[in-house]
Design a protein around this motif. Structure first.
Motif, PDB file in Angstrom:
ATOM      1  N   ILE A  80      80.316 -34.615 -52.654  1.00 20.15           N
ATOM      2  CA  ILE A  80      80.052 -33.186 -52.469  1.00 20.15           C
ATOM      3  C   ILE A  80      80.755 -32.346 -53.520  1.00 20.15           C
ATOM      4  N   GLY A  81      81.868 -32.809 -53.997  1.00 18.57           N
ATOM      5  CA  GLY A  81      82.558 -31.978 -54.973  1.00 18.57           C
ATOM      6  C   GLY A  81      83.825 -32.644 -55.434  1.00 18.57           C
ATOM      7  N   THR A  82      84.543 -31.971 -56.281  1.00 20.86           N
ATOM      8  CA  THR A  82      85.815 -32.466 -56.765  1.00 20.86           C
ATOM      9  C   THR A  82      86.919 -31.530 -56.349  1.00 20.86           C
ATOM     10  N   GLU A 121     105.146 -31.475 -73.388  1.00 20.95           N
ATOM     11  CA  GLU A 121     106.166 -31.030 -72.452  1.00 20.95           C
ATOM     12  C   GLU A 121     105.575 -30.665 -71.105  1.00 20.95           C
ATOM     13  N   LYS A 122     104.251 -30.787 -70.932  1.00 22.67           N
ATOM     14  CA  LYS A 122     103.591 -30.481 -69.668  1.00 22.67           C
ATOM     15  C   LYS A 122     103.256 -31.785 -68.958  1.00 22.67           C
ATOM     16  N   LYS A 123     103.762 -31.944 -67.733  1.00 20.79           N
ATOM     17  CA  LYS A 123     103.508 -33.156 -66.968  1.00 20.79           C
ATOM     18  C   LYS A 123     102.937 -32.759 -65.625  1.00 20.79           C
ATOM     19  N   VAL A 124     101.805 -33.338 -65.279  1.00 18.36           N
ATOM     20  CA  VAL A 124     101.109 -32.999 -64.049  1.00 18.36           C
ATOM     21  C   VAL A 124     101.374 -34.079 -63.003  1.00 18.36           C
ATOM     22  N   CYS A 125     101.807 -33.645 -61.838  1.00 22.95           N
ATOM     23  CA  CYS A 125     102.079 -34.561 -60.738  1.00 22.95           C
ATOM     24  C   CYS A 125     100.816 -34.742 -59.904  1.00 22.95           C
ATOM     25  N   ASN A 126     100.425 -35.976 -59.712  1.00 26.12           N
ATOM     26  CA  ASN A 126      99.308 -36.313 -58.837  1.00 26.12           C
ATOM     27  C   ASN A 126      99.773 -37.467 -57.958  1.00 26.12           C
ATOM     28  N   PHE A 127      99.967 -37.196 -56.662  1.00 26.21           N
ATOM     29  CA  PHE A 127     100.531 -38.201 -55.776  1.00 26.21           C
ATOM     30  C   PHE A 127      99.602 -39.389 -55.559  1.00 26.21           C
ATOM     31  N   ALA A 128      98.321 -39.230 -55.831  1.00 28.34           N
ATOM     32  CA  ALA A 128      97.363 -40.314 -55.624  1.00 28.34           C
ATOM     33  C   ALA A 128      97.194 -41.193 -56.856  1.00 28.34           C
ATOM     34  N   LYS A 129      97.851 -40.851 -57.955  1.00 26.22           N
ATOM     35  CA  LYS A 129      97.808 -41.649 -59.178  1.00 26.22           C
ATOM     36  C   LYS A 129      99.176 -42.276 -59.398  1.00 26.22           C
ATOM     37  N   GLU A 398      89.817 -38.271 -59.407  1.00 26.24           N
ATOM     38  CA  GLU A 398      89.111 -37.883 -58.203  1.00 26.24           C
ATOM     39  C   GLU A 398      89.503 -38.796 -57.046  1.00 26.24           C
ATOM     40  N   SER A 399      89.286 -38.325 -55.825  1.00 27.64           N
ATOM     41  CA  SER A 399      89.578 -39.124 -54.650  1.00 27.64           C
ATOM     42  C   SER A 399      88.501 -40.172 -54.429  1.00 27.64           C
ATOM     43  N   SER A 400      88.878 -41.287 -53.802  1.00 27.04           N
ATOM     44  CA  SER A 400      87.902 -42.298 -53.415  1.00 27.04           C
ATOM     45  C   SER A 400      87.216 -41.938 -52.107  1.00 27.04           C
ATOM     46  N   ASP A 401      87.567 -40.796 -51.536  1.00 26.47           N
ATOM     47  CA  ASP A 401      86.893 -40.281 -50.342  1.00 26.47           C
ATOM     48  C   ASP A 401      86.283 -38.930 -50.694  1.00 26.47           C
ATOM     49  N   PRO A 402      85.087 -38.937 -51.321  1.00 26.56           N
ATOM     50  CA  PRO A 402      84.496 -37.681 -51.779  1.00 26.56           C
ATOM     51  C   PRO A 402      84.090 -36.756 -50.644  1.00 26.56           C
ATOM     52  N   VAL A 403      83.886 -37.280 -49.437  1.00 28.05           N
ATOM     53  CA  VAL A 403      83.489 -36.433 -48.312  1.00 28.05           C
ATOM     54  C   VAL A 403      84.624 -35.484 -47.934  1.00 28.05           C
ATOM     55  N   ILE A 404      85.818 -36.046 -47.709  1.00 26.65           N
ATOM     56  CA  ILE A 404      86.968 -35.203 -47.353  1.00 26.65           C
ATOM     57  C   ILE A 404      87.336 -34.292 -48.517  1.00 26.65           C
ATOM     58  N   GLU A 405      87.366 -34.846 -49.719  1.00 29.35           N
ATOM     59  CA  GLU A 405      87.717 -34.056 -50.887  1.00 29.35           C
ATOM     60  C   GLU A 405      86.761 -32.879 -51.052  1.00 29.35           C
ATOM     61  N   LYS A 409      87.211 -28.357 -50.709  1.00 31.21           N
ATOM     62  CA  LYS A 409      87.013 -27.530 -51.897  1.00 31.21           C
ATOM     63  C   LYS A 409      86.930 -26.058 -51.504  1.00 31.21           C
ATOM     64  N   GLY A 410      87.748 -25.247 -52.121  1.00 28.57           N
ATOM     65  CA  GLY A 410      87.744 -23.815 -51.839  1.00 28.57           C
ATOM     66  C   GLY A 410      88.581 -23.424 -50.645  1.00 28.57           C
ATOM     67  N   THR A 411      89.282 -24.375 -50.015  1.00 32.38           N
ATOM     68  CA  THR A 411      90.153 -24.064 -48.886  1.00 32.38           C
ATOM     69  C   THR A 411      91.610 -24.247 -49.311  1.00 32.38           C
ATOM     70  N   ILE A 412      92.516 -23.866 -48.411  1.00 33.95           N
ATOM     71  CA  ILE A 412      93.939 -24.117 -48.669  1.00 33.95           C
ATOM     72  C   ILE A 412      94.455 -25.225 -47.763  1.00 33.95           C
ATOM     73  N   VAL A 413      93.536 -25.972 -47.163  1.00 30.78           N
ATOM     74  CA  VAL A 413      93.906 -27.199 -46.462  1.00 30.78           C
ATOM     75  C   VAL A 413      94.155 -28.269 -47.525  1.00 30.78           C
ATOM     76  N   LYS A 414      95.265 -28.983 -47.406  1.00 28.37           N
ATOM     77  CA  LYS A 414      95.669 -29.918 -48.443  1.00 28.37           C
ATOM     78  C   LYS A 414      95.069 -31.305 -48.229  1.00 28.37           C
ATOM     79  N   LEU A 415      94.778 -31.969 -49.322  1.00 28.08           N
ATOM     80  CA  LEU A 415      94.249 -33.325 -49.294  1.00 28.08           C
ATOM     81  C   LEU A 415      95.413 -34.314 -49.309  1.00 28.08           C
ATOM     82  N   LEU A 416      95.520 -35.142 -48.273  1.00 25.65           N
ATOM     83  CA  LEU A 416      96.479 -36.249 -48.263  1.00 25.65           C
ATOM     84  C   LEU A 416      95.685 -37.489 -48.646  1.00 25.65           C
ATOM     85  N   ASP A 417      95.705 -37.806 -49.918  1.00 26.45           N
ATOM     86  CA  ASP A 417      94.794 -38.790 -50.487  1.00 26.45           C
ATOM     87  C   ASP A 417      95.441 -40.175 -50.508  1.00 26.45           C
TER      88      ASP A 417
END
Length: 464
Positions: A80-82, A121-129, A398-405, A409-417
């Motif tokens: 559905i989205g990213t 000098e820019k490092k992006v944190c992604n807990f699912a990677k 991207e998440s391996s669960d595209p439905v939840i992800e 999209k567009g909400t402030i509910v957080k993804l626990l991936d």
């Protein structure tokens, strides 16, 4: 006379051309030397990350080192989205900590130089990677000692299983700080707060895991059963209550779980008939969630594995929308009904957050199944005991669960991936060793505890 005028005109054109060429040369030289002009470059051009910076210590393969033969029930769902930026969530009442991503600058960088910060000098944190790494400090609690909270069927140390190497790993996210979990520090941080898990049996596993982590697996008689405050009591004739709630009196921290496998509101059609059909309202959140949301400081939702015809028939669930039996042929398809529900509950929860500014809301992605050579009822098995046999790293964005992800999209509910990182851990399932195992059947859905759900909680706590 005409010839003289022609020569004079040609001379003037040549002079103008020469002057224009000289002026252009001077302008280009000034452009290169003047820093003010170079500052007009777009931010995107100035902050493009070099290819080598994107895949720091990455293997030759570009994304996730999983076995393509392993699948989850989400494979037939539409993408559905990213992910979209979700940093709107307020941090009222919590220590500030990274959420989905964090950008860090070099500590000695001056403020007036931030507009020219180099990409290195820019490092992006992604807990699912990141990667799974061995850690001699694991597990975080004893599978023998946490009998107060662990269901016997999930406590693999109490079964005939003899290999426990799966316990000795931790997840290391890319560019993320993951402080070592310590139970008493966690409880102090969560003083006067309530953490609620609402979902299926995998959500119950995460709930039991957090109780064991908070107590270090030690007997804790001082912890109070406060299920009655939330109506979580065993009904007459029921096998178990609809959930559990426990309070740590020294910090007034409450951890609870409510069973809602579909995240729908379930309403018996005839309350006087024990065998009645049950209205499964796809467009309504569970009544428990609506009733008690104002008492929660953290809520974690999950759903997934009960969305199949067998479960609907077995529970006598009848799909309803808009308060009446479903009339939309598209929702006859179970995957469509699930997607509709996930989007509905995500939108509802997002709409509630402005009224609950201290609430942190998470939607956990699906926990993968690892049935090989069949399914749960057709001889499927998960006999592998070698940790990380299919690889140890996840590098996909991207998440391996595209439905939840997509639903978030567009909400402030957080993804626990947790899907891709758990996909690598097929050796951590109950397998043939469950206390309630039947001949020829293996549990390749639920996890041994201590085990993989402990990591889910570490990722949750790191993002509070």
């Amino acid at each position: 006379m005409k010839g003289g005028n022609s020569y004079r005109l040609r001379g003037r054109h040549l002079s103008l051309t020469l002057i224009t060429l000289i002026f252009t040369t001077i302008f280009l030289w000034a452009w290169e030397k003047n820093p003010l002009l170079t500052s007009l470059l777009s931010a995107q051009d100035q902050f493009v990350m070099p290819y080598s910076e994107i895949f720091v210590d990455a293997p030759n393969h570009p994304s996730v080192s999983t076995n393509p033969k392993k699948h989850t029930e989400e494979e037939d769902a539409h993408s559905i989205g990213t992910k979209e930026t979700r940093n709107k969530q307020k941090t009222q009442g919590f220590d500030a900590a990274p959420m989905d991503s964090v950008t860090t600058l070099a500590p000695d960088r001056k403020d007036n130089d931030r507009d020219v910060t180099s990409s290195s000098e820019k490092k992006v944190c992604n807990f699912a990677k990141g990667r799974w790494v061995e850690d001699s400090r694991r597990p975080l609690y004893s599978g023998f000692g946490c009998k107060q909270w662990l269901s016997e069927m999930w406590a693999c140390r109490l079964t005939q299983r003899t290999d426990f190497s799966y316990e000795g790993y931790r997840w290391q996210p890319e560019n993320c700080e993951m402080p070592e979990f310590e139970g008493s520090a966690f409880l102090r941080r969560m003083q006067d707060k309530t953490i609620a898990f609402v979902g299926d049996s995998l959500g119950r596993q995460q709930f039991q895991s957090l109780l064991c982590m908070a107590t270090g697996g030690k007997e804790s008689p001082e912890v109070e059963d406060v299920g009655k405050e939330y109506g979580l009591v065993k009904a007459r004739g029921a096998i178990r209550p609809d959930g559990w709630a426990y309070r740590f009196p020294f910090t007034n921290t409450t951890i609870l779980y409510y069973w809602s496998a579909s995240l729908c509101d379930l309403e018996p059609l005839n309350i006087t008939d024990p065998a009645t059909d049950v209205a499964m309202h796809l467009d309504r959140p569970p009544a428990f969630l609506s009733q008690f949301l104002h008492r929660f400081d953290v809520v974690v939702l999950n759903t997934g594995h009960h969305w199949n015809r067998g479960k609907l028939r077995g529970n006598r669930w009848v799909i309803h929308v808009n308060g009446k039996p479903n009339e939309d042929n598209r929702l006859v398809d179970i995957s469509n009904a699930k997607n509709f529900t996930v989007h509905s509950v995500a939108r509802w929860l997002d709409s509630q957050l402005p009224s609950h500014p201290g609430l942190k809301a998470f939607f956990r992605t699906i926990s993968p199944r690892h049935f090989f050579n069949g399914d749960w009822n057709s001889g499927g098995s998960c006999d592998n005991t070698t940790p990380l046999a299919s690889g140890s790293e996840v590098w996909q964005d991207e998440s391996s669960d595209p439905v939840i992800e997509g639903a978030l999209k567009g909400t402030i509910v957080k993804l626990l991936d947790i899907t891709a990182i758990s996909q690598l851990r097929d050796e951590g399932h109950i397998s043939r060793y469950g206390s309630k195992a039947t001949e020829g059947a293996q549990d390749c859905l639920h996890w041994c505890l201590p085990g993989i759900p402990d990591t889910w909680n570490e990722l949750l706590v790191a993002q509070l």
